[in-house]
Scaffold this motif. Structure first.
Motif, mmCIF file in Angstrom:
data_model
loop_
_atom_site.group_PDB
_atom_site.id
_atom_site.type_symbol
_atom_site.label_atom_id
_atom_site.label_comp_id
_atom_site.label_asym_id
_atom_site.label_seq_id
_atom_site.Cartn_x
_atom_site.Cartn_y
_atom_site.Cartn_z
ATOM 1 N N ALA A 40 46.727 63.263 84.970
ATOM 2 C CA ALA A 40 45.443 63.361 84.265
ATOM 3 C C ALA A 40 45.426 62.413 83.072
ATOM 4 C CB ALA A 40 45.209 64.797 83.792
ATOM 5 N N THR A 41 44.330 61.706 82.912
ATOM 6 C CA THR A 41 44.226 60.814 81.753
ATOM 7 C C THR A 41 44.008 61.653 80.493
ATOM 8 O OG1 THR A 41 41.823 60.574 81.910
ATOM 9 C CG2 THR A 41 43.185 58.961 83.134
ATOM 10 N N PHE A 42 44.347 61.055 79.365
ATOM 11 C CA PHE A 42 44.124 61.747 78.098
ATOM 12 C C PHE A 42 42.638 62.005 77.886
ATOM 13 C CE2 PHE A 42 48.195 59.474 76.837
ATOM 14 C CZ PHE A 42 48.987 60.569 77.144
ATOM 15 N N ASP A 43 41.805 61.092 78.361
ATOM 16 C CA ASP A 43 40.360 61.275 78.260
ATOM 17 C C ASP A 43 39.915 62.504 79.059
ATOM 18 O OD1 ASP A 43 37.724 60.399 77.411
ATOM 19 O OD2 ASP A 43 37.394 59.789 79.494
ATOM 20 N N ALA A 44 40.455 62.658 80.260
ATOM 21 C CA ALA A 44 40.104 63.810 81.099
ATOM 22 C C ALA A 44 40.523 65.128 80.445
ATOM 23 C CB ALA A 44 40.745 63.676 82.472
ATOM 24 N N LEU A 45 41.560 65.068 79.611
ATOM 25 C CA LEU A 45 42.036 66.257 78.898
ATOM 26 C C LEU A 45 41.345 66.439 77.548
ATOM 27 C CD1 LEU A 45 45.832 65.849 79.666
ATOM 28 C CD2 LEU A 45 44.269 67.544 80.654
ATOM 29 N N ASP A 46 40.361 65.582 77.272
ATOM 30 C CA ASP A 46 39.605 65.629 76.019
ATOM 31 C C ASP A 46 40.484 65.425 74.787
ATOM 32 O OD1 ASP A 46 37.092 65.982 77.208
ATOM 33 O OD2 ASP A 46 37.425 68.148 77.384
ATOM 34 N N LEU A 47 41.515 64.589 74.917
ATOM 35 C CA LEU A 47 42.350 64.249 73.768
ATOM 36 C C LEU A 47 41.751 63.017 73.095
ATOM 37 C CD1 LEU A 47 45.924 64.796 75.239
ATOM 38 C CD2 LEU A 47 44.608 66.330 73.771
ATOM 39 N N ASP A 48 41.239 63.198 71.884
ATOM 40 C CA ASP A 48 40.629 62.086 71.158
ATOM 41 C C ASP A 48 41.701 61.262 70.445
ATOM 42 O OD1 ASP A 48 41.369 63.597 68.927
ATOM 43 O OD2 ASP A 48 39.316 64.206 68.469
ATOM 44 N N SER A 49 41.271 60.258 69.699
ATOM 45 C CA SER A 49 42.222 59.350 69.046
ATOM 46 C C SER A 49 43.111 60.080 68.044
ATOM 47 C CB SER A 49 41.485 58.188 68.379
ATOM 48 O OG SER A 49 40.557 58.667 67.422
ATOM 49 N N LEU A 50 42.583 61.062 67.344
ATOM 50 C CA LEU A 50 43.398 61.832 66.403
ATOM 51 C C LEU A 50 44.464 62.631 67.152
ATOM 52 C CD1 LEU A 50 44.040 62.753 63.561
ATOM 53 C CD2 LEU A 50 42.281 64.516 63.790
ATOM 54 N N ALA A 51 44.102 63.229 68.262
ATOM 55 C CA ALA A 51 45.073 63.978 69.068
ATOM 56 C C ALA A 51 46.157 63.051 69.606
ATOM 57 C CB ALA A 51 44.370 64.697 70.210
ATOM 58 N N LEU A 52 45.796 61.823 69.958
ATOM 59 C CA LEU A 52 46.784 60.871 70.456
ATOM 60 C C LEU A 52 47.749 60.450 69.353
ATOM 61 C CD1 LEU A 52 44.614 58.713 72.877
ATOM 62 C CD2 LEU A 52 46.167 60.613 73.424
ATOM 63 N N ILE A 53 47.258 60.339 68.131
ATOM 64 C CA ILE A 53 48.147 60.053 66.995
ATOM 65 C C ILE A 53 49.099 61.230 66.785
ATOM 66 C CG2 ILE A 53 48.242 59.744 64.482
ATOM 67 C CD1 ILE A 53 45.579 58.141 64.798
ATOM 68 N N GLU A 54 48.570 62.438 66.866
ATOM 69 C CA GLU A 54 49.410 63.628 66.746
ATOM 70 C C GLU A 54 50.458 63.655 67.861
ATOM 71 O OE1 GLU A 54 47.494 67.468 65.853
ATOM 72 O OE2 GLU A 54 45.661 66.298 65.582
ATOM 73 N N LEU A 55 50.071 63.290 69.062
ATOM 74 C CA LEU A 55 51.001 63.235 70.175
ATOM 75 C C LEU A 55 52.120 62.241 69.887
ATOM 76 C CD1 LEU A 55 51.883 63.962 73.049
ATOM 77 C CD2 LEU A 55 50.251 62.241 73.879
ATOM 78 N N SER A 56 51.769 61.102 69.339
ATOM 79 C CA SER A 56 52.763 60.095 68.981
ATOM 80 C C SER A 56 53.777 60.647 67.985
ATOM 81 C CB SER A 56 52.060 58.868 68.395
ATOM 82 O OG SER A 56 52.997 57.934 67.921
ATOM 83 N N VAL A 57 53.288 61.371 66.989
ATOM 84 C CA VAL A 57 54.167 61.975 65.978
ATOM 85 C C VAL A 57 55.059 63.039 66.618
ATOM 86 C CG1 VAL A 57 54.205 63.371 63.869
ATOM 87 C CG2 VAL A 57 52.624 61.438 64.060
#
Length: 79
Positions: free
Chosen positions: A27-44
């Motif tokens: 599943a893409t991050f977009d399909a999971l409704d992960l926005d840019s802030l969530a992706l930064i949190e994921l990186s951390v």
């Protein structure tokens, strides 16, 4: 399911609030409704938990958890 995938999915559920049944490596991050802030949190999360720095090109809305796990697995194998 790998140990890294189990741990990553548990953290994503806990920290980002994604339902466990929605987590899938394809599943893409977009399909999971992960926005840019969530992706930064994921990186951390990945950096703190696995000691792996994820390049921002692997954290776009079109990427998947398979992309992140590939980086984790590759980096962990080298370390």
């Amino acid at each position: 399911m790998s140990a890294h995938q189990d741990r990553l999915f548990a953290l994503v559920t806990e920290k980002l609030g994604v339902a466990p049944e929605d987590l899938d490596t394809t599943a893409t991050f977009d399909a999971l409704d992960l926005d840019s802030l969530a992706l930064i949190e994921l990186s951390v999360i990945v950096q703190k938990e696995f000691g792996v720095q994820i390049d921002e090109t692997a954290l776009t809305p079109d990427n998947t958890f398979a992309d992140v796990l590939s980086v984790i697995d590759t980096t962990a194998a080298v370390a």
